[in-house]
Every structure is written in structure tokens, then in C-alpha cells.
Scaffold this active site. Sequence first.
Site, PDB file in Angstrom:
ATOM      1  N   LYS A 125     -45.099  16.377   5.433  1.00 47.48           N
ATOM      2  CA  LYS A 125     -46.166  15.769   6.405  1.00 47.48           C
ATOM      3  C   LYS A 125     -46.728  14.150   7.024  1.00 47.48           C
ATOM      4  O   LYS A 125     -46.224  13.305   7.749  1.00 47.48           O
ATOM      5  CB  LYS A 125     -47.278  16.856   7.005  1.00 47.48           C
ATOM      6  CG  LYS A 125     -47.326  17.832   7.528  1.00 47.48           C
ATOM      7  CD  LYS A 125     -48.679  18.987   7.824  1.00 47.48           C
ATOM      8  CE  LYS A 125     -50.108  19.128   7.169  1.00 47.48           C
ATOM      9  NZ  LYS A 125     -49.545  19.716   5.510  1.00 47.48           N
ATOM     10  N   THR A 126     -47.447  13.914   5.295  1.00 49.08           N
ATOM     11  CA  THR A 126     -47.563  12.770   6.137  1.00 49.08           C
ATOM     12  C   THR A 126     -46.603  11.138   5.740  1.00 49.08           C
ATOM     13  O   THR A 126     -46.308  10.443   6.751  1.00 49.08           O
ATOM     14  CB  THR A 126     -48.819  12.335   4.684  1.00 49.08           C
ATOM     15  OG1 THR A 126     -49.910  13.320   4.604  1.00 49.08           O
ATOM     16  CG2 THR A 126     -49.220  10.680   4.961  1.00 49.08           C
ATOM     17  N   GLU A 169     -49.602  13.648  12.789  1.00 50.44           N
ATOM     18  CA  GLU A 169     -49.911  14.457  11.634  1.00 50.44           C
ATOM     19  C   GLU A 169     -50.615  15.992  11.865  1.00 50.44           C
ATOM     20  O   GLU A 169     -51.811  15.966  12.365  1.00 50.44           O
ATOM     21  CB  GLU A 169     -50.292  14.250  10.316  1.00 50.44           C
ATOM     22  CG  GLU A 169     -49.782  15.384   8.734  1.00 50.44           C
ATOM     23  CD  GLU A 169     -50.173  14.729   7.635  1.00 50.44           C
ATOM     24  OE1 GLU A 169     -51.348  15.510   7.337  1.00 50.44           O
ATOM     25  OE2 GLU A 169     -50.543  13.887   7.000  1.00 50.44           O
TER      26      GLU A 169
END
Length: 470
Positions: A125-126, A169
Amino acid sequence: MIKPDLSQQIPAELGAVHFVGIGGSGMSGIARLMIDAGIPVSGSDAKESKGTKALRERGARISIGHAAENLGDADTLVVTSALWPDNPEYLLAKERGIPILHRSQALAWVAGRHRLVAVAGAHGKTTSTGMIVTGLIELGQKPGFVNGGVISALGTSSASGEGEIFVLEADESDGSFLLYDKAVALITNVDPDHLDHYGSVKAVEDAFVTFADEASELVVISADDAGAIRVSERLGADRVLTFGENENADVRLHSVETGDNVTFQVRYLGNDYAGSLLVPGRHNALNAAGAFAVLVGMGFAPAETLDAIARFGGTGRRFELHDTVRGVSVYDDYAHHPTEVAAALTAARTVVGEGRIIAVHQPHLYSRTQLMAGEFAETLERTADFTIVLDVCGAREDPVPGVTGALVSEKFANAEAVRYIDDWQKAADFMASIARPGDFVVTLGCGDVNLIVPQLLDALARETQAPPAA
């Protein structure tokens, strides 16, 4: 830990806002955006950090340590799922009857006036969020964003932005990612993690189906991950783009070559486009394919989009090099699931050359350690040359009798390839005694294992004897 009340009505006007645990990258990012919006911000954290210092410099009132008086005259309280129910600031806010918002609700308030791109998934995600933000900026946009880690080239995890696009996110761990009113949803993968919240794999997948189907413009989802494929088959969204190495992917990744730099090709609408990355690892080529799918799905030109993503220089705590001492390079990575550990260390293998990989693994959560000790051991033994296992970072959980880092080390088939050391200084000293020039030392975990890095570097600097082989 507390269970967030995600049904809490989000006030139209927040007034003065107080954050409990304001120093974390996610919370400090939201606080920064509220300061930019002219909202009075205060907060507390257990220890001083770069995040607390930066917010203080921007005018926030920051307290170190938790006490009821820290709440001051706040009109709204913002908390995370990691908060203990006996926190004095939380208890006073309840007594006063002021709104108590989960961090995701505060983020939804910040992002709610934009064309929102929300990135979810068990892993990636990041980095994916950072790639999308970098791509948008290089394509001439000025997006607002909140990421789970600092985007290295920008030096921040959040910005207010000036355009209509906002990228965030979205954390699925407690179901709060369902709060966001999004235009575009990116799902990197759907692993059966966070079963302590969901209770079953089906419940995890149900949540991702809801997350995707609520996107008003576009869903982008992995064509490789088994869980994501099952979710894809259930989607009712009008427009879905899949990405990955699967031959049937709408954005098909192929011809990946790894090393100091990563090069690859993506096939989209019958054409091949060449891409490259500054960050190592095959998994990052997959992350780039997902970011590419989001941006071309939003209308940006394919070739220019890949060129823009190529400028991404990484995020904090994602294979982040801290320093090299005595020829030994010390990296830190947020990996806290076997899949993430495998990705991080496989990426390290592509650039370490003749050196070895020494993993310093901090298990995260008693429940995850108890459930996945064998998987962590197999992954670490397969991808690292030697592993030092620290004790468990319990975070939001109470200790479980008998659950320590030893659960992981005892699962290694080769006991000579691992050492469980619960004392950080002894762990650092032992690492320095076995490391030799050319080796990579990689700390792994989403707890506070990054704080051992100075001890590792100091131990290397003090070690003067030729180290023995592991």
C-alpha cells in the site's frame, strides 16, 4: 485496545482537535493537513520524534506522555485502534461527551471534498500510494495525499495539495477503509491477515468487495493474487482494470529484470511500454504496474505515466538504507507478514552481490506470531543467510503466555541459521560480531524495530576484530 466506533457521526466543524499518538506517520500526516486548514491542533505521544518536533514547529501544542490535562479545551479527539481504553485523555473526552473519531474518520473528513484515490491491500500500500503521488506530481498535478510512510523525494507523508485529486493509503486492518467516499480504488492484494478483527477469510474478502464496489469511477485490482482474484469475481463495479503478470491482466507486466535498477514492460490496450524504477525488487515492478493502471485509468497517457512513476525514490521504512559502516550496509523495512518479508529480502538479494543478508526480525503482535511463527521461520530461513529474532512487539495486544520471539527461532530447520536474542544491545553486538564487509543487515517489522538501527551502527563501529563466519 479500543474498538473504533465507525458509526460515530463526523461533525461538519471539528473545532480544536486533539490527537492521541500524534507522532506516528499516519496521525502526524492528518494533523499536518488540519493545521494547513486552519484548525487548532494539539496532541500527545509516548516519546519525542521527528513527527512531534515538526508539528510543534508548525504551531501544534504537543505533550510527551499521556495525561488528562493534555486534552485542554479540545472539541474533538482523534485516536487509533492501538489506543488502550484506560488512556486518561480518552477517558476525559468520553466524560465530556466530545466527538471521538478514529484516525480514518479524521482522514475521511480531510479527503471528503476531493476526487479520492484510495489504496488498500495487505502488502504494497505505502509504496503504491507513493508511486501514484509521485506520478501525479511528475504529470503536472498537485494532489493532496496521506501516506503510511514518508515519500523520500518529498520529505513528507502528507500534503494538502491544490487540485481536485487526493490520494490516501486506506487501512483495512480494522475495517475503517470502508469509510472513504472514493472515486478510484486500488487493491494490491487480499491476504488473510487481520483475522483478529475479521474472524474469517470470507469476512476479509467481503470487506474488500464492499471497498471496491463503492468506488464511483474505477477499480484497479491484482490479477495475480489468489484472494484478489476471488474478490474480482464478485465485483459489481462498472469499470475494473486488472494488473499483474497473469496473461489475462488488462495491464500485463512482463520482461522484468532486477538488479541495482528494475526494468520491465507493461502491455496495455495491445501496446507495450517500457518502464524502470530506482527502487529494487520484482515486487516493486508489480506495485508500479498497479500505479500505472490507476493513472492510465484516470486518463493519463501511458508512456508519460511510466516515465513519471520512474521518478519514485522510495518511502521511509521500505528497504531504507541508513548507513554503511565497515562495509556493512544497514537497512530498515516495515515488512511484518511472511509475504512482505519474502519480498523485502528477495529484493535485497538482487543488489547484495557477493555479500550475505542478516535479518533482524521483530515479530509483531502476539496473535500473528502465534499463528504464523512457522511461516515466518520458513521465509526467513529461505531468504536470509542468518536471522536474529527479537522479542515480540505486542502493540495493541496484551501479552500471551509463552508467545515470544523464540516461537519463530524454534521453527527453523537449521538451528545454526538463527539466534533468538531478546536484549537489543546484545543483539546488536552479536550482529556486529558476525557481519563482514559486503553484508546487508535488514531490520524487519512494523513495530519499533527501526529504533535499534543506531545501536546496530554503533556496534559495527565498535567492532574491530575480523568477524567470524556465521
